[in-house]
Scaffold this motif. Sequence first.
Motif, PDB file in Angstrom:
ATOM      1  N   VAL A 585      41.449  44.673  90.887  1.00 43.30           N
ATOM      2  CA  VAL A 585      40.066  44.804  91.316  1.00 43.30           C
ATOM      3  C   VAL A 585      39.155  44.855  90.097  1.00 43.30           C
ATOM      4  CG1 VAL A 585      38.407  46.196  92.601  1.00 43.30           C
ATOM      5  CG2 VAL A 585      40.795  46.077  93.356  1.00 43.30           C
ATOM      6  N   THR A 586      38.136  44.012  90.090  1.00 44.67           N
ATOM      7  CA  THR A 586      37.113  44.070  89.047  1.00 44.67           C
ATOM      8  C   THR A 586      35.752  44.227  89.712  1.00 44.67           C
ATOM      9  OG1 THR A 586      36.957  41.648  88.994  1.00 44.67           O
ATOM     10  CG2 THR A 586      38.421  42.703  87.384  1.00 44.67           C
ATOM     11  N   ILE A 587      34.774  44.678  88.912  1.00 46.08           N
ATOM     12  CA  ILE A 587      33.437  44.995  89.422  1.00 46.08           C
ATOM     13  C   ILE A 587      32.407  44.175  88.660  1.00 46.08           C
ATOM     14  CG2 ILE A 587      31.744  46.840  89.805  1.00 46.08           C
ATOM     15  CD1 ILE A 587      34.059  48.838  89.638  1.00 46.08           C
ATOM     16  N   THR A 588      31.386  43.716  89.401  1.00 37.86           N
ATOM     17  CA  THR A 588      30.185  43.151  88.770  1.00 37.86           C
ATOM     18  C   THR A 588      29.080  44.187  88.946  1.00 37.86           C
ATOM     19  OG1 THR A 588      30.843  40.878  89.293  1.00 37.86           O
ATOM     20  CG2 THR A 588      28.518  41.270  88.773  1.00 37.86           C
ATOM     21  N   ASP A 589      28.492  44.612  87.829  1.00 40.36           N
ATOM     22  CA  ASP A 589      27.488  45.682  87.909  1.00 40.36           C
ATOM     23  C   ASP A 589      26.109  45.137  88.206  1.00 40.36           C
ATOM     24  OD1 ASP A 589      26.502  44.685  85.522  1.00 40.36           O
ATOM     25  OD2 ASP A 589      27.348  46.294  84.276  1.00 40.36           O
ATOM     26  N   GLY A 590      25.142  46.022  88.227  1.00 41.72           N
ATOM     27  CA  GLY A 590      23.787  45.651  88.596  1.00 41.72           C
ATOM     28  C   GLY A 590      23.143  44.655  87.659  1.00 41.72           C
ATOM     29  N   SER A 591      23.555  44.632  86.389  1.00 41.05           N
ATOM     30  CA  SER A 591      22.978  43.714  85.422  1.00 41.05           C
ATOM     31  C   SER A 591      23.747  42.406  85.328  1.00 41.05           C
ATOM     32  CB  SER A 591      22.914  44.372  84.042  1.00 41.05           C
ATOM     33  OG  SER A 591      24.220  44.645  83.563  1.00 41.05           O
ATOM     34  N   GLU A 595      33.990  41.377  85.320  1.00 45.48           N
ATOM     35  CA  GLU A 595      35.301  41.750  84.763  1.00 45.48           C
ATOM     36  C   GLU A 595      35.369  43.210  84.314  1.00 45.48           C
ATOM     37  OE1 GLU A 595      37.899  39.677  84.979  1.00 45.48           O
ATOM     38  OE2 GLU A 595      36.497  38.309  85.989  1.00 45.48           O
ATOM     39  N   ILE A 596      34.597  44.061  84.965  1.00 48.26           N
ATOM     40  CA  ILE A 596      34.727  45.501  84.715  1.00 48.26           C
ATOM     41  C   ILE A 596      35.952  45.981  85.488  1.00 48.26           C
ATOM     42  CG2 ILE A 596      33.645  47.756  85.017  1.00 48.26           C
ATOM     43  CD1 ILE A 596      30.920  46.233  84.903  1.00 48.26           C
ATOM     44  N   GLY A 597      36.950  46.430  84.769  1.00 53.08           N
ATOM     45  CA  GLY A 597      38.236  46.712  85.393  1.00 53.08           C
ATOM     46  C   GLY A 597      38.371  48.128  85.923  1.00 53.08           C
ATOM     47  N   ILE A 613      37.246  53.471  85.305  1.00 54.66           N
ATOM     48  CA  ILE A 613      36.941  52.098  84.893  1.00 54.66           C
ATOM     49  C   ILE A 613      36.919  52.001  83.371  1.00 54.66           C
ATOM     50  CG2 ILE A 613      35.668  51.555  87.010  1.00 54.66           C
ATOM     51  CD1 ILE A 613      33.055  52.053  85.525  1.00 54.66           C
ATOM     52  N   ASN A 614      37.074  50.765  82.872  1.00 52.19           N
ATOM     53  CA  ASN A 614      37.237  50.566  81.428  1.00 52.19           C
ATOM     54  C   ASN A 614      35.954  50.158  80.715  1.00 52.19           C
ATOM     55  OD1 ASN A 614      36.903  47.950  82.264  1.00 52.19           O
ATOM     56  ND2 ASN A 614      38.965  47.247  81.672  1.00 52.19           N
ATOM     57  N   THR A 615      34.834  50.102  81.463  1.00 57.19           N
ATOM     58  CA  THR A 615      33.566  49.657  80.864  1.00 57.19           C
ATOM     59  C   THR A 615      32.428  50.473  81.470  1.00 57.19           C
ATOM     60  OG1 THR A 615      34.427  47.408  80.671  1.00 57.19           O
ATOM     61  CG2 THR A 615      32.037  47.672  80.472  1.00 57.19           C
ATOM     62  N   VAL A 616      31.462  50.845  80.640  1.00 60.31           N
ATOM     63  CA  VAL A 616      30.263  51.514  81.157  1.00 60.31           C
ATOM     64  C   VAL A 616      29.407  50.463  81.862  1.00 60.31           C
ATOM     65  CG1 VAL A 616      28.147  52.756  80.577  1.00 60.31           C
ATOM     66  CG2 VAL A 616      30.284  53.274  79.375  1.00 60.31           C
ATOM     67  N   MET A 617      29.053  50.711  83.125  1.00 62.81           N
ATOM     68  CA  MET A 617      28.266  49.748  83.901  1.00 62.81           C
ATOM     69  C   MET A 617      26.771  49.932  83.608  1.00 62.81           C
ATOM     70  SD  MET A 617      30.291  49.564  87.565  1.00 62.81           S
ATOM     71  CE  MET A 617      29.910  51.252  88.073  1.00 62.81           C
ATOM     72  N   ILE A 618      26.076  48.812  83.584  1.00 61.98           N
ATOM     73  CA  ILE A 618      24.634  48.816  83.277  1.00 61.98           C
ATOM     74  C   ILE A 618      23.877  48.340  84.499  1.00 61.98           C
ATOM     75  CG2 ILE A 618      22.839  47.949  81.723  1.00 61.98           C
ATOM     76  CD1 ILE A 618      25.009  49.632  80.347  1.00 61.98           C
ATOM     77  N   PRO A 619      22.847  49.076  84.917  1.00 62.02           N
ATOM     78  CA  PRO A 619      22.069  48.636  86.082  1.00 62.02           C
ATOM     79  C   PRO A 619      21.134  47.478  85.719  1.00 62.02           C
ATOM     80  CG  PRO A 619      21.139  50.623  85.144  1.00 62.02           C
ATOM     81  CD  PRO A 619      22.406  50.375  84.387  1.00 62.02           C
TER      82      PRO A 619
END
Length: 623
Positions: A585-591, A595-597, A613-619
């Motif tokens: 599962v990967t995530i696409t953030d607001g920005s 590939e946010i794992g 998760i392995n990356t800080v998400m940015i809005p």
Amino acid sequence: MKNLGKILKSTALVMLLFFATSCSDDDNEKPVIIVDNDNIVEAAQKTSALSALVSALAKADESANNDLIAALSSEGPFTVLAPTNDAFTSLLARLDGFDSLDDFNNEQLQDLLATILKYHVVSGAAVSSSALTEGQSITTLQGENLTVSLTNGVTFTDAAGEIATVTSADVETENGIVHIIDKVLIPQEALDALSDVLLVSITDLAISVPSLSILVDALLAADGDLPTVLANDGPFTVFAPTNEAFEAFLAANNFNSLDEIPTEVLTQVLLNHVVAGTILSTDLTTGYASSLSTAGPNEANLSMFINIEDGVVINGTSTVTAADNKAINGVVHIVDVVIGLPNIVDHAVANPNLTSLVGALTADNNTTFTTLLSDSETDFTVFAPLNSAFDNFTNPSGNELNTILANHVISGAAANAASLSNTYFNTAATNADGDNLSIYVNVDDGVKLNGVSSVAAADIVATNGIIHAVDTVIDLPTVVTFATADPNFSSLVGALTAEGQPDFVSVLSTPNGTAPAPFTVFAPINDAFAALTEVPSGDVLTAVLNHHVIAGANIVSGDLSDGLTSPATLEGDTLTFTIDSDSNVTITDGSGNTEIGIIAVDVQANNGVIHAINTVMIPNTTN
């Protein structure tokens, strides 16, 4: 006793050297006898490995009734079985209260020593090993017979059934022949005289006590090797049930006889009465020991709880009625109840330090936990709060006690302390949606649970799992509990509590059922923060942190699907999920970062769930 000098060669007994006080440095080497036309006594005096024999001769001769040295120095011929120093040391160890030959300190004991020594002498013949035959019975100077066997070398069996092996044969002297043996032989006359002090093996001791006859039968009916095991070196401490104890055990378990008990079960029950080492009653302390039973999970040795607060009680049921029956290979304590194979409930009930836990588990006739934790088909790991833990617990969140107790139980795994690592387990407790709550184990400094409760006593082994006693009641976790307990989230905690930030701790501690709980938190690990060029601050940091939290929903991994768009985060933007063919599962953030794992899913708190998760998400920074 007649003068041995007059009886002629009877003094040949001397070679027996019954109770050697010490062993020569050469004892582990093959004895070397220097003959040079010496008689038997002179040869022994020149042989370091027979120094104890020489001392025994001299000690016996302190009685006016004996003259062994002179007799064995006479014309002969004699055949002498000469025990080594090690043989005498072993014999001395079998005599309760005898530390050295000096303890043969009166005429009666010295005459007894002479009796034993004469049992090693044949007068009137010098018999070589080649002249011996299988099953031959030879008459000694003492008057009793020894039995010869040639099956495993040359051996002699005494009145007690003990076997001495010839280690060096056919040493010729001026007045006879000597065979070096590895054990002191004892005639029946001496056995009778020493009955109060002669230590036999644990097996022989049990055989000699009429009230332990069913125990002896059980040893034979179970693993046929058990009597042999308990006759070996050990040492062992045995809690031996009486006949009445066995009869009650059979009746309570609906068995008519020992034959109806499955062999493996009977073997494990008997082994659960045995502890390695010699533990006299004066050495017993309240606490746990490991029995020889391997009926625990993964063949772990079962724990035995010994309580000496009022007598000696084993596992809360079996009382020692006759202590400190010494044997050559350990000690026997006679008990009045057969010690069954304990499950987790049995151990909890037996330990007075867990009475508050037992009371909580069974309050208002509740049988949920006793039924669950008595299940023999499932392994459990139980973190059992001590009485002091309950004394200090105030239940600040008002959580249901049964759910709190279930949060101390891991079902389906028996984890000993050595196998624990920094990881999450699911407990038997569930949230409002029926999801099992998580518990975080940290072993960086001892064993700590959810960052608040430490293991005070580890590895109490039962048939269906393992108990670890803990010093604090483990309350139901919030998402904050895991963030602060898991060192992988220390950077996130630092950001949440940074100066100028809202009171995220209070918000994310909101009880389930109260808005804005429950929460779904996508928690960046420390490496995610370390990868940032710069950690934002102020309102920007607030927006970033809010972008990792969805309020009003407990979204577990099973709820995610490819292309799913999440409800709005606290910041206002949504997240999009992608699931590949390998279920990653990967995530696409607001920005729009992709590939946010998600590297760890479903860390379940009572008021929400965390996914690491392995990356800080940015809005989205444009709205």
